[in-house]
Design an enzyme around this catalytic site. Structure first.
Site, PDB file in Angstrom:
ATOM      1  CG  HIS A  56      -1.846  -1.321   1.181  1.00  0.00           C
ATOM      2  ND1 HIS A  56      -3.026  -1.150   0.376  1.00  0.00           N
ATOM      3  CD2 HIS A  56      -1.873  -2.426   1.598  1.00  0.00           C
ATOM      4  CE1 HIS A  56      -3.822  -2.219   0.508  1.00  0.00           C
ATOM      5  NE2 HIS A  56      -2.630  -3.124   1.150  1.00  0.00           N
ATOM      6  CG  ASP A  62      -6.797  -0.112  -0.280  1.00  0.00           C
ATOM      7  OD1 ASP A  62      -5.654   0.012  -0.238  1.00  0.00           O
ATOM      8  OD2 ASP A  62      -7.436   0.612   0.581  1.00  0.00           O
ATOM      9  CG  HIS A  66      -6.366  -3.444   2.521  1.00  0.00           C
ATOM     10  ND1 HIS A  66      -5.462  -3.629   3.137  1.00  0.00           N
ATOM     11  CD2 HIS A  66      -6.721  -1.999   2.589  1.00  0.00           C
ATOM     12  CE1 HIS A  66      -4.770  -2.660   3.849  1.00  0.00           C
ATOM     13  NE2 HIS A  66      -5.835  -1.546   3.494  1.00  0.00           N
ATOM     14  CG  HIS A 178     -11.004   1.439   3.748  1.00  0.00           C
ATOM     15  ND1 HIS A 178     -10.391   2.581   4.300  1.00  0.00           N
ATOM     16  CD2 HIS A 178      -9.882   1.179   2.691  1.00  0.00           C
ATOM     17  CE1 HIS A 178      -9.240   2.746   3.826  1.00  0.00           C
ATOM     18  NE2 HIS A 178      -8.826   2.061   2.811  1.00  0.00           N
ATOM     19  CD  GLU A 190      -6.481   3.977   0.476  1.00  0.00           C
ATOM     20  OE1 GLU A 190      -7.343   3.263   1.159  1.00  0.00           O
ATOM     21  OE2 GLU A 190      -4.865   3.705   0.659  1.00  0.00           O
TER      22      GLU A 190
END
Length: 229
Positions: A56, A62, A66, A178, A190
């Site tokens: 990450h 993601d 995750h 998330h 991200e």
């Protein structure tokens, strides 16, 4: 050297990614990446480096795995998750650690549909590399659930996380954004940057990750393709 002119019907490619190197800002508790020489022209006849970095690191994607033990791994997600029409939502001008609610998406509601890539522009990439970057605005759980209900499965932000990042005693362990997106089999991109240049109607977003066997996430090279007019 001047760049070559674009051919008619081609597209400009706008880089939306932070570089990976000694200056990469990482999530609190993560280890900064190390890029070290492995081979050199002088000694080996070619240049090569060794990479030591988390999955990450930098601008990255993601996967559901995750956060979810039975979630899809990165290689199991359809490649269509990582490319599509960009919908850049302007959420600039907010105070630090402000929750971005569903109302912020109202001007773009007609474009929130399956296949759309929703990119939330907070402008916080201007703080990248400083402590202020940890105190970014974040996506409320209600907003994330609204996007999922509209069929959106890919959400990107110019912040460390769609949720509030814990740092210096501020922020907690609420992973609502998330969990909403990843729980629907989606992906979160991200640490984007330069989203202001991608907010052109008709722009296409691409952010294909490394196909790491770990499956929880991987760095991407995120770009926007903007038609030459």
């Amino acid at each position: 050297m001047a760049s070559e002119p674009l051919a008619p019907g081609s597209a400009r490619v706008i880089d939306l990614s932070h570089p990976v190197g000694p200056g990469t800002q990482v999530y609190p508790g993560d280890t900064p990446p190390v890029v070290s020489p492995a081979c050199s022209l002088a000694a080996d006849g070619y240049n090569s480096v060794r990479l030591d970095l988390g999955s990450h690191t930098g601008t990255h994607a993601d996967a559901p795995y995750h956060f979810l033990e039975d979630g899809l791994r990165l290689g199991d997600l359809p490649l269509e998750r990582f490319t599509g029409p960009a919908v850049v939502v302007d959420a600039t001008g907010l105070a630090p650690r402000t929750a971005i609610g569903p109302e912020a998406f109202t001007p773009w509601q007609d474009r929130l549909a399956p296949g759309a890539i929703v990119l939330v522009r907070t402008g916080w990439d201007r703080h990248y590399g400083t402590e202020d970057y940890f105190h970014h605005p974040y996506l409320s759980g209600a907003a994330a659930r609204m996007l999922v209900e509209r069929g959106v499965r890919t959400v990107g932000l110019d912040t460390l996380s769609p949720d509030e990042t814990p740092y210096a005693g501020r922020g907690g362990d609420d992973w609502s954004a998330h969990l909403a997106v990843l729980g629907a089999g989606g992906t979160v991109i991200e640490n984007l940057c330069g989203l202001g240049a991608a907010g052109v109607q008709g722009a296409r977003f691409c952010a294909f990750p490394l196909r790491l066997e770990s499956g929880d996430g991987a760095p991407v090279r995120a770009v926007a393709l903007v038609a030459d007019t």
